[in-house]
Design a protein around this motif. Structure first.
Motif, PDB file in Angstrom:
ATOM      1  N   PRO A 161     109.576 -14.148 -98.165  1.00 44.49           N
ATOM      2  CA  PRO A 161     108.592 -14.006 -97.079  1.00 44.49           C
ATOM      3  C   PRO A 161     109.257 -14.243 -95.729  1.00 44.49           C
ATOM      4  O   PRO A 161     110.300 -14.903 -95.641  1.00 44.49           O
ATOM      5  N   VAL A 162     108.639 -13.731 -94.688  1.00 43.13           N
ATOM      6  CA  VAL A 162     109.144 -13.963 -93.338  1.00 43.13           C
ATOM      7  C   VAL A 162     108.877 -15.402 -92.924  1.00 43.13           C
ATOM      8  O   VAL A 162     109.748 -16.085 -92.367  1.00 43.13           O
ATOM      9  N   GLN A 163     107.674 -15.880 -93.193  1.00 38.75           N
ATOM     10  CA  GLN A 163     107.309 -17.249 -92.846  1.00 38.75           C
ATOM     11  C   GLN A 163     107.976 -18.240 -93.807  1.00 38.75           C
ATOM     12  O   GLN A 163     108.148 -17.944 -94.989  1.00 38.75           O
ATOM     13  N   ASP A 164     108.328 -19.380 -93.287  1.00 40.53           N
ATOM     14  CA  ASP A 164     108.880 -20.422 -94.152  1.00 40.53           C
ATOM     15  C   ASP A 164     107.872 -20.825 -95.226  1.00 40.53           C
ATOM     16  O   ASP A 164     108.253 -21.108 -96.371  1.00 40.53           O
ATOM     17  N   ALA A 165     106.598 -20.855 -94.855  1.00 36.09           N
ATOM     18  CA  ALA A 165     105.538 -21.178 -95.813  1.00 36.09           C
ATOM     19  C   ALA A 165     104.286 -20.401 -95.408  1.00 36.09           C
ATOM     20  O   ALA A 165     103.713 -20.647 -94.347  1.00 36.09           O
ATOM     21  N   ILE A 166     103.882 -19.443 -96.229  1.00 33.04           N
ATOM     22  CA  ILE A 166     102.653 -18.697 -95.961  1.00 33.04           C
ATOM     23  C   ILE A 166     101.466 -19.642 -96.122  1.00 33.04           C
ATOM     24  O   ILE A 166     101.319 -20.277 -97.178  1.00 33.04           O
ATOM     25  N   PRO A 167     100.617 -19.785 -95.099  1.00 34.66           N
ATOM     26  CA  PRO A 167      99.463 -20.684 -95.236  1.00 34.66           C
ATOM     27  C   PRO A 167      98.536 -20.246 -96.363  1.00 34.66           C
ATOM     28  O   PRO A 167      98.213 -19.061 -96.484  1.00 34.66           O
ATOM     29  N   ILE A 168      98.114 -21.185 -97.180  1.00 32.89           N
ATOM     30  CA  ILE A 168      97.207 -20.915 -98.291  1.00 32.89           C
ATOM     31  C   ILE A 168      95.852 -21.540 -97.986  1.00 32.89           C
ATOM     32  O   ILE A 168      95.756 -22.744 -97.718  1.00 32.89           O
ATOM     33  N   TYR A 169      94.827 -20.706 -98.008  1.00 32.34           N
ATOM     34  CA  TYR A 169      93.445 -21.141 -97.780  1.00 32.34           C
ATOM     35  C   TYR A 169      92.694 -21.064 -99.112  1.00 32.34           C
ATOM     36  O   TYR A 169      92.940 -20.178 -99.928  1.00 32.34           O
ATOM     37  N   LEU A 170      91.771 -21.981 -99.297  1.00 35.49           N
ATOM     38  CA  LEU A 170      90.964 -21.980-100.506  1.00 35.49           C
ATOM     39  C   LEU A 170      89.495 -21.826-100.143  1.00 35.49           C
ATOM     40  O   LEU A 170      88.970 -22.576 -99.310  1.00 35.49           O
ATOM     41  N   ALA A 171      88.851 -20.823-100.745  1.00 33.62           N
ATOM     42  CA  ALA A 171      87.403 -20.670-100.609  1.00 33.62           C
ATOM     43  C   ALA A 171      86.752 -21.588-101.633  1.00 33.62           C
ATOM     44  O   ALA A 171      87.004 -21.453-102.831  1.00 33.62           O
ATOM     45  N   ALA A 172      85.961 -22.533-101.169  1.00 35.37           N
ATOM     46  CA  ALA A 172      85.378 -23.525-102.070  1.00 35.37           C
ATOM     47  C   ALA A 172      83.981 -23.883-101.598  1.00 35.37           C
ATOM     48  O   ALA A 172      83.696 -23.846-100.402  1.00 35.37           O
ATOM     49  N   MET A 173      83.113 -24.263-102.559  1.00 41.09           N
ATOM     50  CA  MET A 173      81.729 -24.568-102.226  1.00 41.09           C
ATOM     51  C   MET A 173      81.352 -26.010-102.558  1.00 41.09           C
ATOM     52  O   MET A 173      80.971 -26.773-101.700  1.00 41.09           O
ATOM     53  N   GLY A 174      81.448 -26.381-103.816  1.00 42.20           N
ATOM     54  CA  GLY A 174      80.994 -27.704-104.242  1.00 42.20           C
ATOM     55  C   GLY A 174      81.899 -28.821-103.773  1.00 42.20           C
ATOM     56  O   GLY A 174      83.032 -28.585-103.331  1.00 42.20           O
ATOM     57  N   ILE A 212      88.013 -22.023 -96.512  1.00 39.76           N
ATOM     58  CA  ILE A 212      87.137 -20.928 -96.087  1.00 39.76           C
ATOM     59  C   ILE A 212      85.756 -21.134 -96.699  1.00 39.76           C
ATOM     60  O   ILE A 212      85.488 -20.687 -97.819  1.00 39.76           O
ATOM     61  N   PRO A 213      84.874 -21.841 -96.005  1.00 39.71           N
ATOM     62  CA  PRO A 213      83.501 -21.967 -96.502  1.00 39.71           C
ATOM     63  C   PRO A 213      82.638 -20.808 -96.016  1.00 39.71           C
ATOM     64  O   PRO A 213      82.937 -20.175 -95.000  1.00 39.71           O
ATOM     65  N   PHE A 214      81.575 -20.531 -96.741  1.00 38.02           N
ATOM     66  CA  PHE A 214      80.587 -19.528 -96.330  1.00 38.02           C
ATOM     67  C   PHE A 214      79.238 -20.213 -96.263  1.00 38.02           C
ATOM     68  O   PHE A 214      78.954 -21.144 -97.018  1.00 38.02           O
ATOM     69  N   LEU A 215      78.392 -19.743 -95.336  1.00 40.54           N
ATOM     70  CA  LEU A 215      77.091 -20.361 -95.070  1.00 40.54           C
ATOM     71  C   LEU A 215      77.273 -21.820 -94.648  1.00 40.54           C
ATOM     72  O   LEU A 215      76.525 -22.709 -95.061  1.00 40.54           O
ATOM     73  N   LEU A 216      78.271 -22.043 -93.800  1.00 34.45           N
ATOM     74  CA  LEU A 216      78.536 -23.380 -93.295  1.00 34.45           C
ATOM     75  C   LEU A 216      77.586 -23.714 -92.149  1.00 34.45           C
ATOM     76  O   LEU A 216      77.466 -22.958 -91.198  1.00 34.45           O
TER      77      LEU A 216
END
Length: 346
Positions: free
Chosen positions: A158-171, A186-190
Motif C-alpha cells: 500500500p502507499v500508506q504506511d497503515a490504511i485506516p480501518i473503520y468498523l461499522a458497529a451498532m450494539g 461508522i455508526p448509522f442513525l447516530l
C-alpha cells in the motif's frame, strides 16, 4: 470536523455520470472523503476504483466492505490495490452485514461475530503489513492445516504506511470492539445527543487495548435534506429510517430497532417494526416520531442545520458523512454546496 459524502448503492436512480459529478463537486468543495456501499447489488471495490481514477484529492472509503463477502486476505488485497490506484487515499470500512445477507447471499454463517470480526481485522492488518500470513485463531486458521497451503505474503505494498480501518458497529459490544481494534467507527442513525453514552463503549474497548481515542475517528453516516419545508425534509428521511428501524432484521434481531429503544423511543420502535413487518410500510413511516427523525438526521433550514453541525462537532464527531436525499443530481449538488456553507458558518 470534516465532511464526507456517501453515494450509497450504485445505480439506484442516478446515472454513472450523475454519481461522478456529485463526487467531483464534493472534491471541489473540499469534502474530505467519498464512501461507497454494497449489499447484494453493486460491489464497493469496483466503484471506488472507478472513482479513484477520476479524482485526485478526495479520500475513497468503503462503507462498508462486507466481511462475509470476502476472505480477510482478499479484503486486504482490494484495499492495497485501491490505495495504489488512488495514490494513498484509501479508507477501509468493514462490517458484518446482517444474518439475512450473510447466510442467504454469501452462504456464510452469521455466528461468533465479535470473535470473527476481531480475527478478521487482525488478519487484514497482517496482510497489509506484508507479513507472511500464518494465523491461528478460533474462527480463522491460515494456512489450513493438513493441506498444501503455504504462508504467503502480499506481493504489492500500500502507499500508506497503515490504511485506516473503520468498523461499522451498532450494539454496545460491537462498538466496544471498534474502540479496541479499529481506527474509526461508522455508526448509522447516530443521535449526537446520545454520543457520550455510546462513546463509553468505545472507551471500554480502547482501555482493553491500552490505548487512547485521541486519534480515533467517529464518522457517522447521516441523512441530509436541507429545506425550509421542515415537514417535507422529515418525510424525505422516513423511507430509509423506517426500513432500518422496522425491516432491517427480524422481530428478535434488529440492531437499529434496539438503538432507537436505547434512545428512549421504545413504544415507537415497537410500533414501527410491527407495522413494517406486517407489510404496512406507509403506516410504519408515518409512525416515526418527528423528534426521532430530527435527532438522527440533518434536516430543515440552513440555520437549524448549522446548529446541528455544531452539536455533532462538539459531541466528538471527526468525519460527518452525509447522504443527500434530494431527488436528482442537480438538487443533490445543491445540498452539498449548502452543507459546505453551513459548516463554514458553524
Amino acid at each position: 470536523m470534516k465532511l464526507g459524502v456517501h453515494i450509497g448503492y450504485w445505480g439506484l436512480g442516478l446515472t454513472r455520470e450523475d454519481q461522478l459529478q456529485i463526487v467531483q463537486e464534493a472534491e471541489r468543495l473540499g469534502y474530505d472523503s467519498v464512501w461507497a456501499a454494497e449489499a447484494y447489488g453493486s460491489d464497493a471495490a469496483t466503484v471506488l476504483g472507478w472513482i479513484a481514477g477520476q479524482t485526485s484529492t478526495i479520500k475513497i472509503g468503503s462503507a462498508i466492505f462486507q466481511m462475509p463477502a470476502r476472505s480477510p486476505a482478499m479484503t486486504a488485497m482490494a484495499a492495497a490495490t485501491l490505495d495504489q490506484l488512488s495514490g494513498g487515499r484509501m479508507l477501509l470500512g468493514l462490517g458484518s452485514s446482517g444474518p439475512q445477507v450473510s447466510e442467504g447471499w454469501h452462504g456464510v454463517r452469521f455466528a461468533r461475530q465479535l470473535q470473527r470480526t476481531r480475527e478478521y481485522i487482525e488478519v487484514v492488518r497482517k496482510v497489509l503489513a506484508r507479513e507472511r500470513l500464518e494465523y491461528h485463531g478460533e474462527t480463522i486458521e491460515l494456512p489450513l492445516p493438513d493441506g498444501p497451503g503455504r504462508a504467503l505474503k502480499l506481493t504489492i505494498a500500500p502507499v500508506q504506511d497503515a490504511i485506516p480501518i473503520y468498523l461499522a458497529a451498532m450494539g454496545p459490544k460491537n462498538t466496544a470492539l471498534a474502540g479496541e481494534v479499529a481506527d474509526g467507527w461508522i455508526p448509522f442513525l447516530l443521535s449526537p445527543e446520545h454520543l457520550p453514552q455510546l462513546r463509553a463503549s468505545l472507551e471500554e474497548g480502547a482501555a482493553r487495548a491500552g490505548r487512547s481515542l485521541d486519534d480515533f475517528d467517529i464518522a457517522p453516516s447521516v441523512n441530509l435534506m436541507i429545506s425550509d419545508d421542515v415537514q417535507a425534509a422529515r418525510d424525505a428521511t422516513r423511507p430509509i429510517v423506517a426500513l432500518y428501524v422496522g425491516g432491517m432484521g427480524s422481530r428478535k434481531q434488529n440492531f437499529y430497532n434496539e438503538l432507537m429503544r436505547r434512545y428512549g423511543f421504545e413504544d415507537a420502535a415497537r410500533e414501527v417494526q410491527d407495522l413494517y413487518l406486517d407489510g404496512r410500510r406507509e403506516d410504519a413511516m408515518a409512525a416515526l416520531p418527528d423528534e426521532l427523525l430530527d435527532s438522527v438526521s440533518l434536516i430543515g433550514p440552513t440555520d437549524v442545520v448549522t446548529e446541528r453541525l455544531r452539536i455533532y462537532r462538539d459531541a466528538g464527531v471527526g468525519t460527518l458523512g452525509v447522504m443527500p436525499l434530494a431527488p436528482g443530481k442537480d438538487e443533490r449538488l445543491r445540498q452539498l454546496r449548502l452543507l459546505a456553507e453551513c459548516l463554514e458558518a458553524a
